[in-house]
Write a protein that holds these residues in place. Structure first.
Motif, PDB file in Angstrom:
ATOM      1  N   GLN A 178       0.833  -1.202   0.000  1.00  0.00           N
ATOM      2  CA  GLN A 178       0.000   0.000   0.000  1.00  0.00           C
ATOM      3  C   GLN A 178       0.872   1.259   0.000  1.00  0.00           C
ATOM      4  OE1 GLN A 178      -3.074   0.214   2.969  1.00  0.00           O
ATOM      5  NE2 GLN A 178      -3.657  -1.942   2.739  1.00  0.00           N
ATOM      6  N   ALA A 179       1.937   1.235   0.822  1.00  0.00           N
ATOM      7  CA  ALA A 179       2.830   2.394   0.899  1.00  0.00           C
ATOM      8  C   ALA A 179       3.526   2.639  -0.437  1.00  0.00           C
ATOM      9  CB  ALA A 179       3.857   2.187   2.005  1.00  0.00           C
ATOM     10  N   VAL A 180       3.927   1.579  -1.108  1.00  0.00           N
ATOM     11  CA  VAL A 180       4.611   1.723  -2.395  1.00  0.00           C
ATOM     12  C   VAL A 180       3.674   2.329  -3.435  1.00  0.00           C
ATOM     13  CG1 VAL A 180       5.639   0.454  -4.321  1.00  0.00           C
ATOM     14  CG2 VAL A 180       6.272  -0.124  -1.972  1.00  0.00           C
ATOM     15  N   ARG A 181       2.413   1.858  -3.450  1.00  0.00           N
ATOM     16  CA  ARG A 181       1.458   2.366  -4.446  1.00  0.00           C
ATOM     17  C   ARG A 181       1.113   3.840  -4.213  1.00  0.00           C
ATOM     18  NH1 ARG A 181      -3.654  -1.295  -5.343  1.00  0.00           N
ATOM     19  NH2 ARG A 181      -3.825  -1.017  -3.088  1.00  0.00           N
ATOM     20  N   GLN A 185       2.003  10.221  -2.725  1.00  0.00           N
ATOM     21  CA  GLN A 185       0.965  10.972  -2.030  1.00  0.00           C
ATOM     22  C   GLN A 185       1.360  11.361  -0.606  1.00  0.00           C
ATOM     23  OE1 GLN A 185      -2.844   8.915  -2.307  1.00  0.00           O
ATOM     24  NE2 GLN A 185      -2.225   7.993  -4.276  1.00  0.00           N
ATOM     25  N   PHE A 186       2.411  10.733  -0.089  1.00  0.00           N
ATOM     26  CA  PHE A 186       2.846  11.050   1.273  1.00  0.00           C
ATOM     27  C   PHE A 186       3.499  12.420   1.315  1.00  0.00           C
ATOM     28  CE2 PHE A 186       2.882   6.375   1.318  1.00  0.00           C
ATOM     29  CZ  PHE A 186       2.172   6.123   2.490  1.00  0.00           C
ATOM     30  N   SER A 187       3.241  13.142   2.392  1.00  0.00           N
ATOM     31  CA  SER A 187       4.005  14.367   2.605  1.00  0.00           C
ATOM     32  C   SER A 187       5.442  13.971   2.941  1.00  0.00           C
ATOM     33  CB  SER A 187       3.404  15.180   3.747  1.00  0.00           C
ATOM     34  OG  SER A 187       3.569  14.498   4.988  1.00  0.00           O
ATOM     35  N   THR A 188       6.379  14.901   2.748  1.00  0.00           N
ATOM     36  CA  THR A 188       7.776  14.581   3.042  1.00  0.00           C
ATOM     37  C   THR A 188       7.980  14.191   4.505  1.00  0.00           C
ATOM     38  OG1 THR A 188       8.599  15.971   1.243  1.00  0.00           O
ATOM     39  CG2 THR A 188      10.140  15.476   3.030  1.00  0.00           C
ATOM     40  N   PRO A 189       7.393  14.905   5.477  1.00  0.00           N
ATOM     41  CA  PRO A 189       7.545  14.461   6.870  1.00  0.00           C
ATOM     42  C   PRO A 189       6.994  13.059   7.115  1.00  0.00           C
ATOM     43  CG  PRO A 189       6.820  16.746   6.807  1.00  0.00           C
ATOM     44  CD  PRO A 189       6.730  16.229   5.411  1.00  0.00           C
ATOM     45  N   ASP A 190       5.838  12.728   6.489  1.00  0.00           N
ATOM     46  CA  ASP A 190       5.277  11.385   6.671  1.00  0.00           C
ATOM     47  C   ASP A 190       6.171  10.320   6.042  1.00  0.00           C
ATOM     48  OD1 ASP A 190       3.163  12.292   8.106  1.00  0.00           O
ATOM     49  OD2 ASP A 190       1.665  12.082   6.502  1.00  0.00           O
ATOM     50  N   LEU A 191       6.717  10.613   4.879  1.00  0.00           N
ATOM     51  CA  LEU A 191       7.592   9.639   4.217  1.00  0.00           C
ATOM     52  C   LEU A 191       8.852   9.404   5.058  1.00  0.00           C
ATOM     53  CD1 LEU A 191       7.698   7.932   1.665  1.00  0.00           C
ATOM     54  CD2 LEU A 191       8.972   9.776   0.548  1.00  0.00           C
ATOM     55  N   ILE A 192       9.353  10.467   5.678  1.00  0.00           N
ATOM     56  CA  ILE A 192      10.510  10.312   6.566  1.00  0.00           C
ATOM     57  C   ILE A 192      10.144   9.447   7.768  1.00  0.00           C
ATOM     58  CG2 ILE A 192      12.068  11.542   8.131  1.00  0.00           C
ATOM     59  CD1 ILE A 192      12.046  13.882   6.163  1.00  0.00           C
ATOM     60  N   LEU A 209       9.991  -1.821  -0.594  1.00  0.00           N
ATOM     61  CA  LEU A 209       9.547  -0.553  -0.025  1.00  0.00           C
ATOM     62  C   LEU A 209      10.695   0.453   0.011  1.00  0.00           C
ATOM     63  CD1 LEU A 209       7.574   1.298   1.459  1.00  0.00           C
ATOM     64  CD2 LEU A 209       8.212   0.155   3.598  1.00  0.00           C
ATOM     65  N   LEU A 210      11.886  -0.016   0.352  1.00  0.00           N
ATOM     66  CA  LEU A 210      13.038   0.876   0.397  1.00  0.00           C
ATOM     67  C   LEU A 210      13.450   1.310  -1.001  1.00  0.00           C
ATOM     68  CD1 LEU A 210      15.193  -0.717   3.253  1.00  0.00           C
ATOM     69  CD2 LEU A 210      13.355   0.977   3.376  1.00  0.00           C
ATOM     70  N   ASP A 211      13.252   0.422  -1.988  1.00  0.00           N
ATOM     71  CA  ASP A 211      13.497   0.835  -3.379  1.00  0.00           C
ATOM     72  C   ASP A 211      12.645   2.052  -3.724  1.00  0.00           C
ATOM     73  OD1 ASP A 211      15.199  -1.281  -3.659  1.00  0.00           O
ATOM     74  OD2 ASP A 211      13.844  -2.516  -4.855  1.00  0.00           O
ATOM     75  N   ALA A 212      11.370   1.952  -3.380  1.00  0.00           N
ATOM     76  CA  ALA A 212      10.438   3.033  -3.704  1.00  0.00           C
ATOM     77  C   ALA A 212      10.770   4.306  -2.928  1.00  0.00           C
ATOM     78  CB  ALA A 212       9.001   2.591  -3.413  1.00  0.00           C
ATOM     79  N   CYS A 213      11.122   4.140  -1.650  1.00  0.00           N
ATOM     80  CA  CYS A 213      11.466   5.304  -0.834  1.00  0.00           C
ATOM     81  C   CYS A 213      12.703   6.014  -1.372  1.00  0.00           C
ATOM     82  CB  CYS A 213      11.693   4.881   0.620  1.00  0.00           C
ATOM     83  SG  CYS A 213      10.186   4.490   1.529  1.00  0.00           S
ATOM     84  N   GLU A 214      13.706   5.243  -1.756  1.00  0.00           N
ATOM     85  CA  GLU A 214      14.928   5.857  -2.266  1.00  0.00           C
ATOM     86  C   GLU A 214      14.648   6.673  -3.524  1.00  0.00           C
ATOM     87  OE1 GLU A 214      19.286   4.711  -4.184  1.00  0.00           O
ATOM     88  OE2 GLU A 214      18.094   3.142  -3.222  1.00  0.00           O
ATOM     89  N   ALA A 215      13.895   6.084  -4.441  1.00  0.00           N
ATOM     90  CA  ALA A 215      13.575   6.788  -5.683  1.00  0.00           C
ATOM     91  C   ALA A 215      12.801   8.076  -5.396  1.00  0.00           C
ATOM     92  CB  ALA A 215      12.774   5.877  -6.612  1.00  0.00           C
ATOM     93  N   GLU A 216      11.859   8.009  -4.447  1.00  0.00           N
ATOM     94  CA  GLU A 216      11.044   9.178  -4.136  1.00  0.00           C
ATOM     95  C   GLU A 216      11.858  10.268  -3.451  1.00  0.00           C
ATOM     96  OE1 GLU A 216       7.566  11.476  -4.205  1.00  0.00           O
ATOM     97  OE2 GLU A 216       8.164   9.656  -5.284  1.00  0.00           O
ATOM     98  N   PHE A 217      12.742   9.886  -2.536  1.00  0.00           N
ATOM     99  CA  PHE A 217      13.570  10.889  -1.864  1.00  0.00           C
ATOM    100  C   PHE A 217      14.548  11.543  -2.842  1.00  0.00           C
ATOM    101  CE2 PHE A 217      12.522   8.825   2.320  1.00  0.00           C
ATOM    102  CZ  PHE A 217      11.962   9.963   2.896  1.00  0.00           C
ATOM    103  N   CYS A 218      15.067  10.769  -3.784  1.00  0.00           N
ATOM    104  CA  CYS A 218      15.938  11.366  -4.807  1.00  0.00           C
ATOM    105  C   CYS A 218      15.158  12.382  -5.642  1.00  0.00           C
ATOM    106  CB  CYS A 218      16.516  10.274  -5.708  1.00  0.00           C
ATOM    107  SG  CYS A 218      17.840   9.300  -4.948  1.00  0.00           S
TER     108      CYS A 218
END
Length: 742
Positions: A178-181, A185-192, A209-218
């Motif tokens: 769910q988080a990956v999909r 939509q997450f705010s930056t503080p929520d994603l952190i 999940l970490l793959d998706a987080c890394e791409a989004e933070f970049c």
């Protein structure tokens, strides 16, 4: 690992931290298996940065997550990621007695709470019933980004004993899905917050999940605050995930906003730089300026963190800045933790800088701390003394005394570096009968590792050879064709190590029956050594001058030869032959290389050159000024004995008498040693282990070793020709030489 280059040979070090890292686990200190943020997660590891010579570049390997088989479901991906993590950890984790916290510096200021992922923060444990309820809700319905964030935060409070089962639970995988999909939509503080929650949950580094987080933070990085960027980078470090692209953006961002960096942000940035094992070249000058600006404001733990970050990232630092750091540490050493102090020592030896006040204070403070210091810390202390050629018997005695009870915690690298350190300084501790067997036993225990890291075995065996110890089984293993081929495939130039070991065994172990280096390989190594000597040794002014004067004194170039009698020791000799009545014997009917070089190069003994030779560079103090008592091994003790192999596991120190060479019995061969400061311990007349080994082997071959020490010869180079000739005449025709030789 190239250990035996004369005058400027280097020792290589592993910059991996040797203490706790992520919450609930120990820092991985294995030499080539430690995970770095800037490197990829792989059991193959990366190259260590050498000590300044030559620089090895980290290998860039494809991420493990791209190499694993594709799975059809997120659950399968999660299970596979967990299995990969366990398998990698099984290979790379070793038992260490690390008790230090490399993040201790963060406890000194409240500002670090917003910059780092502190998994030790007190939190209410999540009841099992609430955990199950959350997972049930995930399975039955999908929540909004805010609800998903809340679920992650709550699940991160699960007790340690339930986390492994939780991460492999299909319902948790559904939550991750769910988080990956909804990642965008997450705010930056929520994603952190989600990323922070993954740390106590010990989500595998290769998790989708970490793959998706890394791409989004970049993607978002340039719209984030520096404080947020540093916090995210710290989370990646805690998760042991390689994020080179993210770090590249972070460093570029920091460079652009450099003037806005606060002191804690600067220290945290250097910490991340070190964990990433890479240093942006455009930041180096700015880093030095920032260190000098805040030098008095840093806590001692922050100074340790700064040095560790610079050391791990192979960052250059000027001698001026390092000296300023050492000045402060030497004045406040008692208030500094051992861990932070060891980190300063790492950078001190990396810069090859002498700092007498610090080393003297270290000798006063550190012996009492050694019994409570972990084994990797003790290794770095010993290695600092050997790499700087600084002999302090009190420290070495304390190190040796603490080692036998802790030796089981030694990695292969640790055991090898201990042996090298003591051998390099030519020191056998009072408990040598316990010290050496325990370390040799540990080398046997770690024998399987040497196929992967051959440099460690050669390091240890050379350290033993320096002090006349030759463990037969280990030598046989090291000289086998299979192992020799391994060394050729190493990241490091190991041929000089093999050559020195193989030839030392040949000379000092006449009964050895094990593997030997092939003759053609020895010939190849010899040619390399001779080529080096022609460029670096024979042309040195002090040697050229001595050669020329000896030729004049003895009757011509045929009476003296400037060459390497033992090429595997990498230093030159001036050979002279005398009849037993003291008459010089001509033997060198080829034009000497030294004379040719003198003619071609026109070496001139200028005032500036003589000042450097006599006083030394800024990196060393002339031993003429030293107060400590000294000796040249072999002149004051009968240590010319060899070590015959006798079939045992350890071939102990022998009392074999020197054997005559293949020359006439009425002939005496002199091997004149024109030494320099780098052949001796700092500020003393104590020869280093390699040069003790050389003199011992010359005597075994029947040579009479004649010392022309630099503290006598270098000052004479500025005196009259007659004074120099008089000195050399006394050395060559010393009345004690001929009777002793006969």
């Amino acid at each position: 690992m190239s250990l035996l280059k004369p005058q400027d040979y280097r020792v290589l070090y592993n910059p991996a931290a040797y203490a706790k890292g992520r919450a609930g686990s120990q820092q991985h200190g294995n030499r080539d298996s430690s995970q770095a943020l800037g490197d990829t997660f792989t059991s193959l590891g990366t190259a260590q940065p050498p000590q300044t010579f030559p620089t090895a570049s980290p290998q860039a390997l494809p991420p493990l997550r791209n190499a694993k088989p594709k799975s059809n479901t997120l659950l399968e991906q999660t299970i596979l990621a967990t299995l990969y993590k366990k398998e990698a950890e099984k290979e790379k984790w070793e038992v260490h007695d690390s008790k230090e916290d490399p993040r201790m510096f963060q406890k000194g200021r409240p500002e670090y709470r917003s910059l780092s992922c502190d998994s030790t923060e007190p939190a209410l444990t999540l009841p099992a019933e609430e955990e199950d309820s959350i997972l049930q809700n995930v399975a039955t319905c999908e929540g909004s980004p805010g609800i998903v964030t809340d679920y992650f935060l709550k699940l991160s409070r699960s007790p340690a004993e339930r986390r492994e089962a939780l991460v492999s639970d299909a319902r948790f995988s559904a939550l991750c899905h769910q988080a990956v999909r909804a990642i965008g939509q997450f705010s930056t503080p929520d994603l952190i917050q989600i990323l922070k929650a993954c740390v106590p949950l010990a989500v595998p580094a290769s998790h989708p999940l970490l793959d998706a987080c890394e791409a989004e933070f970049c993607r978002r990085a340039w719209d984030m605050e520096l404080e947020q960027l540093l916090l995210v980078a710290d989370c990646w470090r805690c998760l042991e995930r390689a994020v080179p692209s993210y770090l590249g953006i972070l460093f570029s961002y920091a460079n652009l906003h450099w003037k806005e960096l606060t002191l804690p942000q600067f220290v945290q940035l250097l910490y991340i730089v070190g964990e990433g094992r890479r240093s942006p070249a455009d930041l180096e000058q700015k880093v030095e300026s920032m260190i000098l600006r805040h030098l008095d404001a840093f806590t001692l733990e922050e100074l340790g963190a700064i040095c560790l970050g610079l050391f791990k990232s192979v960052s250059g630092i000027s001698e001026h800045v390092m000296r300023r750091i050492a000045d402060r540490v030497s004045l406040q050493m008692e208030d500094m933790s051992t861990y932070a102090l060891v980190n300063v020592l790492k950078m001190l030896r990396y810069t090859r800088m002498d700092h007498l006040p610090l080393m003297r204070e270290l000798g006063r403070v550190i012996p009492a701390r050694i019994p409570t210091t972990n084994i990797q810390g003790i290794m770095h202390i010993a290695l600092t003394y050997s790499s700087l050629h600084f002999f302090d018997e009190d420290v070495l005695v304390a190190v040796a005394a603490s080692l036998p009870s802790k030796v089981s915690y030694c990695r292969s690298k640790d055991a090898a570096k201990f042996l090298w350190s003591f051998g390099c300084l030519d020191y056998e501790p009072p408990n040598e009968e316990e010290f050496y067997p325990s370390l040799i036993k540990q080398l046997h225990t770690k024998l399987h590792e040497f196929k992967k890291f051959p440099e460690h075995l050669l390091t240890g065996l050379l350290g033993l050879a320096f002090v006349r110890r030759f463990p037969e089984e280990l030598i046989h293993f090291a000289l086998r064709e299979e192992f020799v081929q391994k060394t050729r495939g190493s990241k490091y130039d190991l041929h000089k190590d093999l050559f020195t070991l193989g030839k030392s065994v040949e000379i000092e172990c006449p009964t050895y029956q094990g593997s030997r280096l092939p003759p053609q390989l020895c010939q190849e190594f010899t040619e390399m050594a001779l080529s080096f000597a022609e460029q670096e040794i024979y042309v040195r002014p002090e040697i050229v001058e001595a050669t020329s004067l000896l030729e004049s004194m003895l009757g011509g170039p045929e009476y003296v030869k400037s060459h390497m009698i033992l090429p595997h020791t990498r230093t030159g000799d001036l050979e002279v032959r005398l009849a037993t009545d003291g008459r010089p014997i001509p033997f060198n009917f080829k034009h000497p290389v030294a004379a040719k070089k003198l003619k071609d190069m026109g070496v001139s003994l200028t005032d500036d050159l003589m000042s450097q030779l006599i006083k030394g560079s800024a990196h060393s103090q002339s031993p003429v000024e030293a107060e400590n008592e000294a000796r040249i091994p072999g002149q004051e003790r009968g240590d010319a004995a060899g070590t015959p192999c006798s079939g045992g596991t350890l071939i102990a120190k022998s009392q074999t008498e020197p054997k005559a060479g293949c020359w006439q019995p009425q002939e005496v061969r002199l091997a004149l040693q024109v030494s320099n400061r780098n052949h001796f311990c700092y500020g003393s007349k104590r020869l280093l282990g390699l040069h003790c080994l050389k003199r011992r082997q010359l005597r075994l071959l029947g040579y009479v070793v004649v010392e022309i020490p630099f503290w006598e010869w270098f000052p004479l180079l500025k005196r009259t020709r007659s004074e120099k000739l008089s000195y050399l005449h006394y050395k060559v025709f010393c009345p004690a030489l001929l009777p002793r030789a006969a």
